[in-house]
Design a protein around this motif. Structure first.
Motif, mmCIF file in Angstrom:
data_model
loop_
_atom_site.group_PDB
_atom_site.id
_atom_site.type_symbol
_atom_site.label_atom_id
_atom_site.label_comp_id
_atom_site.label_asym_id
_atom_site.label_seq_id
_atom_site.Cartn_x
_atom_site.Cartn_y
_atom_site.Cartn_z
ATOM 1 N N ILE A 138 70.725 1.999 -19.925
ATOM 2 C CA ILE A 138 71.234 3.362 -20.069
ATOM 3 C C ILE A 138 72.046 3.445 -21.358
ATOM 4 N N ARG A 139 71.913 4.587 -22.045
ATOM 5 C CA ARG A 139 72.724 4.814 -23.252
ATOM 6 C C ARG A 139 73.131 6.281 -23.315
ATOM 7 N N ARG A 140 74.310 6.518 -23.861
ATOM 8 C CA ARG A 140 74.875 7.862 -24.027
ATOM 9 C C ARG A 140 74.605 8.340 -25.438
ATOM 10 N N PHE A 141 74.252 9.647 -25.563
ATOM 11 C CA PHE A 141 73.983 10.256 -26.864
ATOM 12 C C PHE A 141 74.763 11.553 -26.997
ATOM 13 N N ALA A 142 75.322 11.789 -28.169
ATOM 14 C CA ALA A 142 76.072 13.016 -28.435
ATOM 15 C C ALA A 142 75.141 14.216 -28.510
ATOM 16 N N ARG A 143 75.695 15.398 -28.320
ATOM 17 C CA ARG A 143 74.928 16.641 -28.472
ATOM 18 C C ARG A 143 74.738 16.889 -29.965
ATOM 19 N N SER A 183 61.229 12.349 -26.800
ATOM 20 C CA SER A 183 61.625 13.384 -27.761
ATOM 21 C C SER A 183 61.773 14.736 -27.089
ATOM 22 N N GLU A 184 60.834 15.056 -26.208
ATOM 23 C CA GLU A 184 60.845 16.370 -25.565
ATOM 24 C C GLU A 184 62.023 16.523 -24.607
ATOM 25 N N VAL A 185 62.276 15.521 -23.750
ATOM 26 C CA VAL A 185 63.384 15.671 -22.803
ATOM 27 C C VAL A 185 64.735 15.585 -23.517
ATOM 28 N N ALA A 186 64.836 14.779 -24.556
ATOM 29 C CA ALA A 186 66.088 14.704 -25.324
ATOM 30 C C ALA A 186 66.341 16.012 -26.077
ATOM 31 N N THR A 187 65.301 16.584 -26.661
ATOM 32 C CA THR A 187 65.450 17.862 -27.365
ATOM 33 C C THR A 187 65.905 18.948 -26.400
ATOM 34 N N ASN A 188 65.303 18.997 -25.213
ATOM 35 C CA ASN A 188 65.720 19.989 -24.220
ATOM 36 C C ASN A 188 67.173 19.785 -23.812
ATOM 37 N N ALA A 189 67.607 18.537 -23.665
ATOM 38 C CA ALA A 189 69.002 18.275 -23.311
ATOM 39 C C ALA A 189 69.937 18.781 -24.400
ATOM 40 N N VAL A 190 69.603 18.496 -25.661
ATOM 41 C CA VAL A 190 70.453 18.930 -26.773
ATOM 42 C C VAL A 190 70.475 20.458 -26.877
ATOM 43 N N ARG A 191 69.323 21.097 -26.756
ATOM 44 C CA ARG A 191 69.244 22.560 -26.926
ATOM 45 C C ARG A 191 69.771 23.347 -25.733
ATOM 46 N N PHE A 196 74.474 13.478 -23.462
ATOM 47 C CA PHE A 196 73.472 13.249 -22.427
ATOM 48 C C PHE A 196 73.250 11.745 -22.299
ATOM 49 N N LEU A 197 72.754 11.348 -21.141
ATOM 50 C CA LEU A 197 72.441 9.945 -20.893
ATOM 51 C C LEU A 197 70.939 9.792 -20.840
ATOM 52 N N LEU A 198 70.441 8.719 -21.421
ATOM 53 C CA LEU A 198 69.027 8.391 -21.336
ATOM 54 C C LEU A 198 68.913 7.033 -20.657
ATOM 55 N N MET A 199 68.166 6.987 -19.571
ATOM 56 C CA MET A 199 67.936 5.743 -18.856
ATOM 57 C C MET A 199 66.468 5.381 -19.000
ATOM 58 N N VAL A 200 66.200 4.148 -19.387
ATOM 59 C CA VAL A 200 64.836 3.657 -19.552
ATOM 60 C C VAL A 200 64.650 2.477 -18.605
ATOM 61 N N CYS A 201 63.645 2.602 -17.737
ATOM 62 C CA CYS A 201 63.320 1.546 -16.774
ATOM 63 C C CYS A 201 61.853 1.187 -16.935
ATOM 64 N N ALA A 202 61.540 -0.071 -16.781
ATOM 65 C CA ALA A 202 60.140 -0.499 -16.827
ATOM 66 C C ALA A 202 59.977 -1.717 -15.951
ATOM 67 N N ASP A 203 58.841 -1.765 -15.273
ATOM 68 C CA ASP A 203 58.456 -2.961 -14.532
ATOM 69 C C ASP A 203 56.963 -3.159 -14.738
ATOM 70 N N ASP A 204 56.347 -3.963 -13.902
ATOM 71 C CA ASP A 204 54.923 -4.266 -14.080
ATOM 72 C C ASP A 204 54.012 -3.091 -13.753
ATOM 73 N N GLU A 205 54.543 -2.045 -13.129
ATOM 74 C CA GLU A 205 53.703 -0.933 -12.705
ATOM 75 C C GLU A 205 53.909 0.355 -13.479
ATOM 76 N N ARG A 206 55.124 0.603 -13.967
ATOM 77 C CA ARG A 206 55.386 1.882 -14.617
ATOM 78 C C ARG A 206 56.593 1.826 -15.535
ATOM 79 N N VAL A 207 56.654 2.824 -16.388
ATOM 80 C CA VAL A 207 57.826 3.088 -17.219
ATOM 81 C C VAL A 207 58.427 4.380 -16.694
#
Length: 148
Positions: free
Chosen positions: A5-10, A42-50, A59-70
């Motif tokens: 997880i990482r935090r990003f400014a508006r 890009s699309e979900v981050a842009t919507n969060a900023v706008r 906003f926070l962005l969480m990235v998860c991945a395993d053997d089946e999905r991202v």
């Protein structure tokens, strides 16, 4: 399993930063189309900023991945649920969720105490000669218990 997880400014500068963050997190993940993941980020981050982050917020962005999905979640402080729009050819905006809907295996919106999160998942492609997951497996949602 990857779970970061990482935090990003508006800021509009946060959109390419969010893409770079996702790229660095997923550089060693399994077989999926990284460009598709990054376009959706890009699309979900842009919507969060706008639309989702108040002035001075983040906003926070969480990235998860395993053997089946991202799975990517974008958390913001606005409770208004995004909606898929159907822009005309002259409209300059309104195609982001259409792209996410077309690219992602699944996507949706979840509540937060002071906002919402928009999530999407892309299934990992089975290796050559592998068998695709069953319909039940493909439709299963992850339940994440993060108190962010």
């Amino acid at each position: 399993m990857i779970d970061v997880i990482r935090r990003f400014a508006r800021s509009t500068a946060s959109v390419p930063e969010a893409r770079d963050f996702a790229r660095s997190v997923l550089r060693d993940a399994r077989a999926f189309d990284l460009d598709e993941v990054l376009l959706c980020v890009s699309e979900v981050a842009t919507n969060a900023v706008r639309h989702g982050v108040p002035v001075g917020g983040a906003f926070l962005l969480m990235v998860c991945a395993d053997d089946e999905r991202v799975r990517v979640e974008c958390h913001d402080a606005n409770r208004t649920r995004p909606r898929v729009r159907h822009p005309t050819t002259d409209d300059l905006h309104g195609r982001g969720l259409l792209l996410v809907d077309a690219i992602a295996s699944r996507w949706g919106v979840g509540p937060r105490p002071f906002g919402k999160y928009v999530w999407f998942e892309l299934d990992v492609e089975p290796p050559s000669g592998g068998h695709p997951a069953s319909d039940a497996d493909q439709k299963a949602e992850w339940t994440l218990g993060y108190g962010i």
